[in-house]
Design a protein around this motif. Structure first.
Motif, PDB file in Angstrom:
ATOM      1  N   HIS A  84     -27.316  -3.927  43.289  1.00  0.00           N
ATOM      2  CA  HIS A  84     -25.976  -3.564  42.515  1.00  0.00           C
ATOM      3  C   HIS A  84     -24.794  -4.173  43.058  1.00  0.00           C
ATOM      4  CE1 HIS A  84     -22.791  -1.058  40.945  1.00  0.00           C
ATOM      5  NE2 HIS A  84     -23.697  -0.453  40.031  1.00  0.00           N
ATOM      6  N   PRO A  85     -23.782  -4.509  42.333  1.00  0.00           N
ATOM      7  CA  PRO A  85     -22.630  -5.282  43.081  1.00  0.00           C
ATOM      8  C   PRO A  85     -21.927  -4.557  43.944  1.00  0.00           C
ATOM      9  CG  PRO A  85     -22.572  -5.676  40.587  1.00  0.00           C
ATOM     10  CD  PRO A  85     -23.722  -4.418  40.793  1.00  0.00           C
ATOM     11  N   GLY A 118     -17.409   3.139  53.600  1.00  0.00           N
ATOM     12  CA  GLY A 118     -16.908   4.114  52.446  1.00  0.00           C
ATOM     13  C   GLY A 118     -17.893   3.898  51.248  1.00  0.00           C
ATOM     14  N   ALA A 119     -18.909   3.380  51.254  1.00  0.00           N
ATOM     15  CA  ALA A 119     -19.690   3.138  49.810  1.00  0.00           C
ATOM     16  C   ALA A 119     -20.095   4.460  49.297  1.00  0.00           C
ATOM     17  CB  ALA A 119     -21.175   2.637  50.353  1.00  0.00           C
ATOM     18  N   GLY A 120     -20.086   5.784  50.053  1.00  0.00           N
ATOM     19  CA  GLY A 120     -20.244   6.717  49.393  1.00  0.00           C
ATOM     20  C   GLY A 120     -19.079   7.014  48.161  1.00  0.00           C
ATOM     21  N   GLN A 121     -17.775   6.699  48.638  1.00  0.00           N
ATOM     22  CA  GLN A 121     -16.704   6.896  47.704  1.00  0.00           C
ATOM     23  C   GLN A 121     -16.869   6.183  46.572  1.00  0.00           C
ATOM     24  OE1 GLN A 121     -13.397   5.913  50.184  1.00  0.00           O
ATOM     25  NE2 GLN A 121     -14.190   7.325  51.783  1.00  0.00           N
ATOM     26  N   LEU A 122     -17.548   5.071  46.531  1.00  0.00           N
ATOM     27  CA  LEU A 122     -17.723   4.215  45.233  1.00  0.00           C
ATOM     28  C   LEU A 122     -18.656   5.064  44.288  1.00  0.00           C
ATOM     29  CD1 LEU A 122     -18.477   0.617  46.748  1.00  0.00           C
ATOM     30  CD2 LEU A 122     -16.545   1.250  45.472  1.00  0.00           C
ATOM     31  N   VAL A 123     -19.638   5.668  44.745  1.00  0.00           N
ATOM     32  CA  VAL A 123     -20.446   6.328  43.847  1.00  0.00           C
ATOM     33  C   VAL A 123     -19.636   7.456  43.286  1.00  0.00           C
ATOM     34  CG1 VAL A 123     -22.560   7.877  43.834  1.00  0.00           C
ATOM     35  CG2 VAL A 123     -22.403   6.013  45.065  1.00  0.00           C
ATOM     36  N   LEU A 169     -21.012   8.808  33.476  1.00  0.00           N
ATOM     37  CA  LEU A 169     -22.240   9.263  34.108  1.00  0.00           C
ATOM     38  C   LEU A 169     -23.299   8.144  34.440  1.00  0.00           C
ATOM     39  CD1 LEU A 169     -22.967  12.943  32.472  1.00  0.00           C
ATOM     40  CD2 LEU A 169     -22.188  12.199  34.982  1.00  0.00           C
ATOM     41  N   GLY A 170     -23.521   7.175  33.354  1.00  0.00           N
ATOM     42  CA  GLY A 170     -24.540   5.904  33.406  1.00  0.00           C
ATOM     43  C   GLY A 170     -24.207   5.371  34.680  1.00  0.00           C
ATOM     44  N   GLU A 171     -22.847   4.952  34.886  1.00  0.00           N
ATOM     45  CA  GLU A 171     -22.594   4.225  35.971  1.00  0.00           C
ATOM     46  C   GLU A 171     -22.777   4.960  37.414  1.00  0.00           C
ATOM     47  OE1 GLU A 171     -21.263   1.144  38.397  1.00  0.00           O
ATOM     48  OE2 GLU A 171     -22.489   1.003  36.440  1.00  0.00           O
ATOM     49  N   TYR A 172     -22.410   6.416  37.279  1.00  0.00           N
ATOM     50  CA  TYR A 172     -22.462   7.309  38.409  1.00  0.00           C
ATOM     51  C   TYR A 172     -23.856   7.231  38.926  1.00  0.00           C
ATOM     52  CZ  TYR A 172     -22.856  11.435  41.085  1.00  0.00           C
ATOM     53  OH  TYR A 172     -23.301  12.474  42.046  1.00  0.00           O
ATOM     54  N   PHE A 173     -24.854   7.507  38.110  1.00  0.00           N
ATOM     55  CA  PHE A 173     -26.090   7.407  38.427  1.00  0.00           C
ATOM     56  C   PHE A 173     -26.697   6.025  38.994  1.00  0.00           C
ATOM     57  CE2 PHE A 173     -26.226  11.430  35.947  1.00  0.00           C
ATOM     58  CZ  PHE A 173     -26.486  12.341  36.910  1.00  0.00           C
ATOM     59  N   ALA A 174     -26.228   5.058  38.416  1.00  0.00           N
ATOM     60  CA  ALA A 174     -26.629   3.593  38.658  1.00  0.00           C
ATOM     61  C   ALA A 174     -26.099   3.457  40.049  1.00  0.00           C
ATOM     62  CB  ALA A 174     -26.068   2.599  37.567  1.00  0.00           C
ATOM     63  N   ARG A 175     -24.860   3.748  40.508  1.00  0.00           N
ATOM     64  CA  ARG A 175     -24.573   3.627  41.783  1.00  0.00           C
ATOM     65  C   ARG A 175     -25.155   4.502  42.781  1.00  0.00           C
ATOM     66  NH1 ARG A 175     -17.844   3.040  41.255  1.00  0.00           N
ATOM     67  NH2 ARG A 175     -17.912   1.398  39.649  1.00  0.00           N
ATOM     68  N   ALA A 203     -28.523   3.200  43.540  1.00  0.00           N
ATOM     69  CA  ALA A 203     -28.188   1.743  44.105  1.00  0.00           C
ATOM     70  C   ALA A 203     -28.011   2.046  45.699  1.00  0.00           C
ATOM     71  CB  ALA A 203     -27.177   1.110  43.551  1.00  0.00           C
ATOM     72  N   LEU A 204     -27.185   2.989  46.037  1.00  0.00           N
ATOM     73  CA  LEU A 204     -26.723   3.343  47.253  1.00  0.00           C
ATOM     74  C   LEU A 204     -28.020   4.119  48.046  1.00  0.00           C
ATOM     75  CD1 LEU A 204     -24.780   3.375  49.250  1.00  0.00           C
ATOM     76  CD2 LEU A 204     -23.795   5.638  48.594  1.00  0.00           C
ATOM     77  N   GLU A 205     -28.877   4.767  47.476  1.00  0.00           N
ATOM     78  CA  GLU A 205     -30.116   5.488  47.895  1.00  0.00           C
ATOM     79  C   GLU A 205     -31.022   4.199  48.153  1.00  0.00           C
ATOM     80  OE1 GLU A 205     -31.417   7.829  45.031  1.00  0.00           O
ATOM     81  OE2 GLU A 205     -30.282   9.491  45.510  1.00  0.00           O
ATOM     82  N   GLN A 206     -30.954   3.141  47.367  1.00  0.00           N
ATOM     83  CA  GLN A 206     -31.732   2.082  47.720  1.00  0.00           C
ATOM     84  C   GLN A 206     -31.375   1.243  49.059  1.00  0.00           C
ATOM     85  OE1 GLN A 206     -32.413   0.657  43.615  1.00  0.00           O
ATOM     86  NE2 GLN A 206     -34.234  -0.249  44.562  1.00  0.00           N
TER      87      GLN A 206
END
Length: 358
Positions: free
Chosen positions: A67-68, A304-309, A316-322, A325-328
């Protein structure tokens, strides 16, 4: 009626590359390091000459392709360096082994969307001799050219693809692994005994003799700024721990990891873990201050990557994508194991992502 359908050398990988390796052997044997070098970097048939290696349709994933947001985090870190050294009008970002440019595109997009002054200062130079990308904002080169007064060097999984010497510890010490062709397949045989400081006392291990000089060369690319390294590896005492008896060589073929480098030759990636003690020593020998290594998980959460989520909750689509991605990117059994090391020159104080924890 049944025919003789034995595929011969094609069963082991790219037959043209296999023939090139056999020709190199000239009836004898070569070091594992040379075998790995040809398998990955042969100018016509090596694995890294193949397009489409990275991604869900390829053999493995890297952080920039998830993810970007990985690139956005790195971009924010680079802007911090730019600010700390006085926001110079010209700021180089060098990326050796840039591949098709996913990281470069994410960094430049972030800069354009967030800070026009930072974007105006950036000169992004990607070193990629194999399958370069197409982002026109990037200066694509086959290799380094000259130092920059100010800038950052970014490497993502660069050093773990360097060819390595391989050793098995015997009664007389480390014995180098050689490779020969027995008429049907590649097989190993023992070579000479080597003298290696602090070598393990048993088992198999690798020596990446190219990492130290390469790190010194990368550090010399910026007179004031930083080098930021993402790679799989450990400090030497962990890399050569007594319990690690099989070394760290892994092969990646269609998202499956295994330990046999003598199949899928030219069609699979070969990688070993990096000695971060060597990288740190190289940076210090170039007069730089070293931070880390820390895990990629620690680094991204500290930035602060968690804040990007959370910022995407209205979509919601982008939220779940992020969130996926953060989990990966921070998975302790996957990309979260990647280590991050920074070497800086001309800056004071702790660097983001490397602050001491309580």
């Amino acid at each position: 009626m049944a025919l003789d359908l034995d595929p011969g050398k094609a069963a082991l990988g790219n037959p043209r590359l296999i023939e090139a390796i056999i020709e190199e052997m000239a009836g004898g044997a070569i070091t594992f390091e040379r075998f790995m070098e040809i398998a990955l970097y042969h100018p016509q048939h090596g694995y890294y000459r193949r397009p489409g290696r990275v991604g869900r349709q390829g053999d493995f994933l890297t952080s920039p392709t998830i993810h970007p947001m990985f690139g956005w985090a790195v971009a924010g870190w680079c802007r911090h360096v730019w600010q700390q050294i006085g926001e110079p009008d010209e700021f180089a970002i060098f990326e050796p082994g840039a591949g098709e440019g996913a990281l470069a595109t994410a960094i430049l997009d972030w800069a354009e969307g967030r800070d026009p002054a930072f974007r105006a200062a950036i000169r992004y130079v990607a070193f990629e001799p194999n399958s370069p990308g197409s982002d026109s904002r990037v200066e694509w080169r086959e290799g380094p050219k000259g130092p920059a007064a100010h800038g950052v060097v970014i490497t993502n999984e660069l050093f773990d693809a360097f060819p390595v010497r391989m050793f098995d510890v015997g009664g007389r010490g480390p014995v180098e692994v050689l490779v020969r062709w027995d008429g049907e397949r590649f097989v190993e045989l023992p070579g000479g005994v080597a003298s290696i400081d602090d070598a393990p006392e048993a088992g198999r291990f690798e020596v990446n003799s190219r990492a130290y000089p390469a790190m010194r060369a990368l550090c010399s690319l910026v007179q004031r700024g930083a080098v930021l390294v993402f790679d799989y590896g450990y400090p030497q005492e962990e890399l050569w721990a007594s319990w690690r008896m099989r070394g760290t060589l892994l092969c990646y073929y269609k998202h499956t990891a295994h330990e046999n480098p003598y199949i899928h030759v030219g069609d699979q990636d070969l990688t070993t873990h990096v000695n971060f003690s060597d990288l740190a020593a190289a940076a210090e020998d170039e007069g730089m201050t070293v931070f880390g290594p820390v895990s990629q998980s620690e680094f991204l959460y500290a930035l602060g990557a968690g804040q990007l989520v959370e910022a995407a909750r209205n979509d919601l689509g982008e939220y779940f994508a992020r969130r996926r991605a953060l989990e990966q990117l921070t998975d302790g059994a996957g990309l979260g194991r990647v280590r991050v090391l920074a070497a800086v020159r001309g800056m004071d104080g702790p660097m983001p992502g490397f602050e001491p924890t309580a």
